[in-house]
Design an enzyme around this catalytic site. Structure first.
Site, PDB file in Angstrom:
ATOM      1  CB  SER A  24      -0.952  -0.047   1.041  1.00 22.52           C
ATOM      2  OG  SER A  24      -0.186   0.010   2.481  1.00 22.52           O
ATOM      3  CG  ASP A 197      -1.915   4.844   9.110  1.00 17.93           C
ATOM      4  OD1 ASP A 197      -0.943   4.779   9.071  1.00 17.93           O
ATOM      5  OD2 ASP A 197      -2.770   4.191   8.253  1.00 17.93           O
ATOM      6  CG  HIS A 200      -0.682   3.610   5.328  1.00 20.33           C
ATOM      7  ND1 HIS A 200      -1.581   2.972   6.492  1.00 20.33           N
ATOM      8  CD2 HIS A 200      -0.433   2.328   4.221  1.00 20.33           C
ATOM      9  CE1 HIS A 200      -1.714   1.711   5.863  1.00 20.33           C
ATOM     10  NE2 HIS A 200      -1.166   1.336   4.587  1.00 20.33           N
TER      11      HIS A 200
END
EC number: 3.1.-.-
Length: 249
Positions: A24, A197, A200
């Site tokens: 991600s 967070d 990320h």
């Protein structure tokens, strides 16, 4: 000159490519201010930057799909550079997140397997960059986990073990590596501002990654020309003389 004549008159332009392969943190890298978007902006008119990030993926799955992304002799033949950026999911705790967790020794084997595969399709070692996972902000990530109804499923000390393994793979394979985990914690600095967070990257984290990755990428693409002439250099009377050449301007 008719358009069809012009198309026949010039040779096909070979547009070099930079392949970003990861989870991600790579997938999100094309968001505004993302490190991949910054790379694409820096390389415009020289390279296409391809985002091949897959949110939630680990190296076990990545190893399986890599041959679907690049094959010998296909349109991505011999990319100018490839980044491999996995570990944030592999390092998930087995008891709390068994689906994404990959044992450390398998993580090493999977990274080496991907490097070997790239070499087998004629991507030399000097075009590959490994990136370690960034450090984990446990307090912030625990809040994310609680919102999802689960316990804290990663620990920064464990992520560090995977980062160390990634460094060792790079050394063993003779390829470049960006040790994001160490750099973000240098001099025991508070790295929380680099993360959105706890896991990320924040805008500041994206900028940090790009600033350290660019020197590694730049040396791989520094000899590539600007594709097609600068507009002031296009011949005014007969532009086709400028635009249908080899494009190395």
């Amino acid at each position: 000159m008719a358009l069809c004549e012009a198309a026949r008159g010039g040779s096909s332009l070979l547009w070099p490519r930079v392949l970003l392969f990861g989870d991600s943190i790579t997938q999100f890298s094309f968001q505004q201010g993302g490190w991949g978007a910054s790379l694409a902006d820096r390389l415009v008119r020289k390279c296409d930057v391809l985002n091949r990030g897959f949110s939630g993926y680990n190296t076990r799955w990545a190893k399986i799909i890599l041959p679907r992304l690049i094959r010998k002799g296909d349109s991505l033949d011999r990319p100018a550079a490839v980044t491999i950026f996995f570990g944030a999911n592999d390092s998930a705790l087995k008891d709390e997140n068994p689906k994404q967790h990959i044992p450390l020794n398998e993580y090493v084997a999977n990274l080496k397997s991907m490097v070997q595969y790239l070499k087998s399709v004629d991507v030399p070692e000097d075009r590959i960059v490994l990136i370690t996972p960034p450090p984990l902000g446990e307090a912030a990530w625990e809040q994310e986990c609680l919102l999802q109804g689960c316990k804290l499923n990663r620990l920064n000390s464990v992520v560090g073990e995977y980062a160390g393994a990634c460094l060792q793979v790079a050394q063993d394979c003779g390829i470049d590596v960006l040790d994001l985990w160490t750099l973000m914690q240098e001099d025991t600095q508070d790295f929380s501002s680099y993360l959105s967070d706890g896991l990320h990257l924040s805008p500041k984290g994206n900028e940090f990654l790009f600033s350290h990755l660019w020197p590694l990428i730049e040396k791989k693409v520094s000899s590539l020309p600007l594709l097609l002439p600068y507009w002031r250099d296009v011949a005014e009377a007969k532009p086709e003389l400028s635009l249908l050449g080899d494009g190395d301007h």
